[in-house]
Design an enzyme around this catalytic site. Structure first.
Site, PDB file in Angstrom:
ATOM      1  N   GLU A 156       0.806  -1.221  -0.080  1.00  0.00           N
ATOM      2  CA  GLU A 156       0.082  -0.023  -0.169  1.00  0.00           C
ATOM      3  C   GLU A 156       0.668   1.181   0.008  1.00  0.00           C
ATOM      4  O   GLU A 156       0.526   2.306  -0.780  1.00  0.00           O
ATOM      5  CB  GLU A 156      -1.019  -0.047   1.189  1.00  0.00           C
ATOM      6  CG  GLU A 156      -1.725  -1.195   1.342  1.00  0.00           C
ATOM      7  CD  GLU A 156      -3.024  -0.878   0.248  1.00  0.00           C
ATOM      8  OE1 GLU A 156      -3.716  -1.729   0.325  1.00  0.00           O
ATOM      9  OE2 GLU A 156      -2.928   0.165  -0.348  1.00  0.00           O
ATOM     10  N   ARG A 160       0.531   3.790  -3.187  1.00  0.00           N
ATOM     11  CA  ARG A 160      -0.141   4.973  -2.729  1.00  0.00           C
ATOM     12  C   ARG A 160       0.734   6.079  -2.394  1.00  0.00           C
ATOM     13  O   ARG A 160       0.817   7.086  -3.166  1.00  0.00           O
ATOM     14  CB  ARG A 160      -0.949   4.674  -1.606  1.00  0.00           C
ATOM     15  CG  ARG A 160      -2.071   3.813  -1.824  1.00  0.00           C
ATOM     16  CD  ARG A 160      -3.122   4.111  -0.800  1.00  0.00           C
ATOM     17  NE  ARG A 160      -4.392   3.209  -0.525  1.00  0.00           N
ATOM     18  CZ  ARG A 160      -5.325   3.148  -0.019  1.00  0.00           C
ATOM     19  NH1 ARG A 160      -5.589   4.398   0.562  1.00  0.00           N
ATOM     20  NH2 ARG A 160      -6.236   2.137   0.247  1.00  0.00           N
ATOM     21  N   ASP A 289      -5.049  -9.850  -8.288  1.00  0.00           N
ATOM     22  CA  ASP A 289      -5.460  -8.938  -9.505  1.00  0.00           C
ATOM     23  C   ASP A 289      -4.238  -8.143 -10.152  1.00  0.00           C
ATOM     24  O   ASP A 289      -3.785  -8.396 -11.186  1.00  0.00           O
ATOM     25  CB  ASP A 289      -6.708  -7.963  -9.106  1.00  0.00           C
ATOM     26  CG  ASP A 289      -6.099  -7.282  -7.788  1.00  0.00           C
ATOM     27  OD1 ASP A 289      -4.985  -7.690  -7.134  1.00  0.00           O
ATOM     28  OD2 ASP A 289      -7.091  -6.352  -7.402  1.00  0.00           O
ATOM     29  N   GLU A 424     -12.591   0.403 -10.035  1.00  0.00           N
ATOM     30  CA  GLU A 424     -12.091  -0.379 -11.387  1.00  0.00           C
ATOM     31  C   GLU A 424     -12.936  -0.439 -12.670  1.00  0.00           C
ATOM     32  O   GLU A 424     -12.300  -0.361 -13.686  1.00  0.00           O
ATOM     33  CB  GLU A 424     -11.820  -1.889 -10.935  1.00  0.00           C
ATOM     34  CG  GLU A 424     -10.775  -2.103  -9.945  1.00  0.00           C
ATOM     35  CD  GLU A 424     -11.054  -1.585  -8.371  1.00  0.00           C
ATOM     36  OE1 GLU A 424     -10.114  -1.558  -7.676  1.00  0.00           O
ATOM     37  OE2 GLU A 424     -12.234  -1.460  -8.129  1.00  0.00           O
ATOM     38  N   THR A 510      -1.400   0.898 -10.453  1.00  0.00           N
ATOM     39  CA  THR A 510      -2.573   0.534  -9.867  1.00  0.00           C
ATOM     40  C   THR A 510      -3.347   1.293  -9.101  1.00  0.00           C
ATOM     41  O   THR A 510      -4.565   1.016  -8.935  1.00  0.00           O
ATOM     42  CB  THR A 510      -2.425  -0.986  -9.362  1.00  0.00           C
ATOM     43  OG1 THR A 510      -3.580  -1.650  -9.186  1.00  0.00           O
ATOM     44  CG2 THR A 510      -1.796  -0.871  -7.749  1.00  0.00           C
TER      45      THR A 510
END
Length: 519
Positions: A156, A160, A289, A424, A510
């Site tokens: 994360e 991010r 994913d 998404e 992502t």
């Protein structure tokens, strides 16, 4: 994106799928980045997917183009207004903290890095909010410190915080962002200190101690280990330090050396010491994913030069086609199932990134000059995106559940009813619109946005909702940082001119942070 997995409080996380908690305008498409794919997926609209919009005479085309420009500007401004509603509430009640709880007017502090500020930097820049960008930039320069005593999510933090800083640098060329990304990433390198080089899940950036949680058998997670390569390669490219890229790429090399599941795909848990998979679950949803996403995107970011990433992408997408792609009855909706022992007829909202992924790979010809395979990947991209639209359309709220399950003769039903502002589906709307020019994706995006405004907008900020099947759902009291970093950014770009972040010059990580393709 809800309960997050114990190792990371990120409800958005590609690894956290178990959270408890309309106006329509048919207009001709504008210039697109590529309109070579004319595949009809039988959408019941005035403009079918892929159908040409060039049948009007020149005068009408000019008039319609002006109408389309005006409508897109109106929608774009509406999205910007929603962003500012979130941003102003965050400034009022949670400035410098991670995220806002918009109903209780209190902050969250799970990362202790001003998460919403850093995650929103590039959205603010793209929306041309100059005063807000300066405010955020000055906070980063003077207040952002990497001294939390708590263990944090390696994944994360990378996608991010590091990704957000890198994108802000990429767009503004202000070196303060690159320097901060470099400082933080150096502190996280001990996470790679395993026999295989596959990183552990959490890292304490003060003492360098890293660990994997008990809840998954002390395994590392596929989507986490395989979703840091863009950010680390970018940092090496722009700092001249090859160590970042070397460590991140070794992860992919190690995963490639492990004997694969008989399906040809990768289970979601891997032991970083023994180099073996510790469970057989295979999914393009939570825990799996973005590993598949980054096989394509690292190849793109590095100028289409990384052959290992290219080959692994081609191998795994073929296995997805052969083993995971199914069709519902009676509506014949394509979906991507899961495997564990047998087929699990379930699809997370997280899987909706795959529509854009398949389309983007086809557009960039990752399969070379195989036109048949290019067209097949584009068809898959369109059909998965259509199914994700149906996940929204079929709910009373107009918003999609966290996951759906598929049943014979019943198509889909919600498997977890909450919606936590996930991006998404609108990500795939954006990518498909840019690549095909079909305005249906703008209409679908606008419908989803209107539902967000209706059900998620609070007096201060935006919140997820607990039950998408309700016409008047309760809110969950969390304004996810990814709503501002991803969902609203993709919606803003969906209605923007196509020369704003063109897909032949940028790749989105992502967390929707755009990075320039290496020259």
């Amino acid at each position: 994106m809800n309960l997050a997995k114990p190792s990371s409080p990120r409800p958005k996380t590609r690894d956290g799928a178990n959270d408890p908690s309309r106006a329509k305008v048919n207009t001709p498409s504008r210039a697109t980045e590529n309109n070579q794919y004319n595949l009809d997926t039988n959408t019941n609209t005035n403009n079918k997917l892929g159908e040409s919009n060039d049948n009007n005479d020149n005068a009408n085309n000019g008039e319609n183009a002006n109408t389309n420009d005006n409508e897109n500007e109106r929608r774009r401004e509406a999205v910007k207004e929603a962003f500012l509603h979130c941003w102003n509430a965050y400034k009022k009640y949670a400035w410098g903290k991670d995220e806002l709880k918009p109903l209780s007017h209190t902050p969250t502090t799970w990362m202790r890095m001003g998460l919403t500020i850093v995650d929103s930097l590039d959205t603010i820049y793209l929306m041309d909010l100059k005063d807000e960008f300066k405010l955020a930039r000055d906070w980063v320069a003077s207040e952002l410190r990497f001294d939390t005593p708590d263990s944090i999510s390696f994944f994360e933090t990378t996608i991010r915080i590091v990704g957000g800083l890198e994108s802000a640098y990429d767009l503004s060329k202000d070196k303060v962002f690159l320097d901060k990304a470099n400082e933080l990433t150096k502190k996280m390198l001990p996470a790679f200190d395993t026999r295989t080089g596959i990183p552990r899940v959490t890292i304490n950036i003060l003492n360098g101690h890293s660990s994997n949680p008990d809840w998954n058998g002390r395994s590392s997670v596929l989507s986490e280990a395989g979703t840091i390569q863009m950010e680390y390669a970018y940092l090496s490219q722009h700092t001249g330090n090859p160590e970042f890229r070397q460590k991140a790429f070794r992860v992919i090399e190690s995963l490639n050396e492990i004997p694969r599941h008989p399906s040809g795909l990768y289970p979601v848990y891997v032991n970083p010491e023994s180099g073996t998979f510790s469970r057989s679950l295979i999914t393009l949803g939570a825990l799996g994913d973005s590993f598949y996403e980054y096989l394509l995107k690292v190849w793109l970011l590095t100028g289409k030069k990384e052959k290992l990433f290219q080959q692994m992408y081609l191998d795994t997408t073929k296995a997805i086609q052969d083993k995971l792609i199914k069709y519902s009855t009676p509506s014949n909706l394509m979906y991507i199932a899961e495997l564990e022992g047998g087929t699990i007829d379930k699809m997370d909202h997280l899987v909706c990134f795959a529509g854009g992924m398949f389309a983007l790979g086809a557009h960039h010809k990752i399969m070379g000059d195989n036109v048949e395979l290019q067209n097949e990947h584009m068809r898959i991209g369109k059909e998965i995106t259509k199914t994700c639209h149906e996940m929204y359309k079929r709910q009373e709220s107009g918003l999609a559940p966290e996951l759906v399950r598929f049943y014979p003769n019943s198509d889909m039903r919600p498997g977890a009813n909450h919606y936590i502002l996930r991006p998404e589906t609108v990500e795939s709307f954006f990518v498909l619109y840019r690549l095909t020019g079909d305005p249906i994706y703008q209409e679908w995006g606008w419908e989803a946005f209107q539902a967000m405004v209706k059900h998620c907008k609070a007096e201060e900020g935006y919140s997820g909702i607990r039950d998408v099947t309700s016409q008047n759902p309760d809110k969950d009291d969390l304004q996810q940082s990814f709503f501002m970093a991803e969902t609203l950014k993709y919606l803003y770009l969906l209605f923007s001119p196509t020369d704003l972040i063109p897909l032949d010059k940028y790749v989105f990580n992502t967390e929707a942070h755009p990075l320039s393709i290496f020259s």
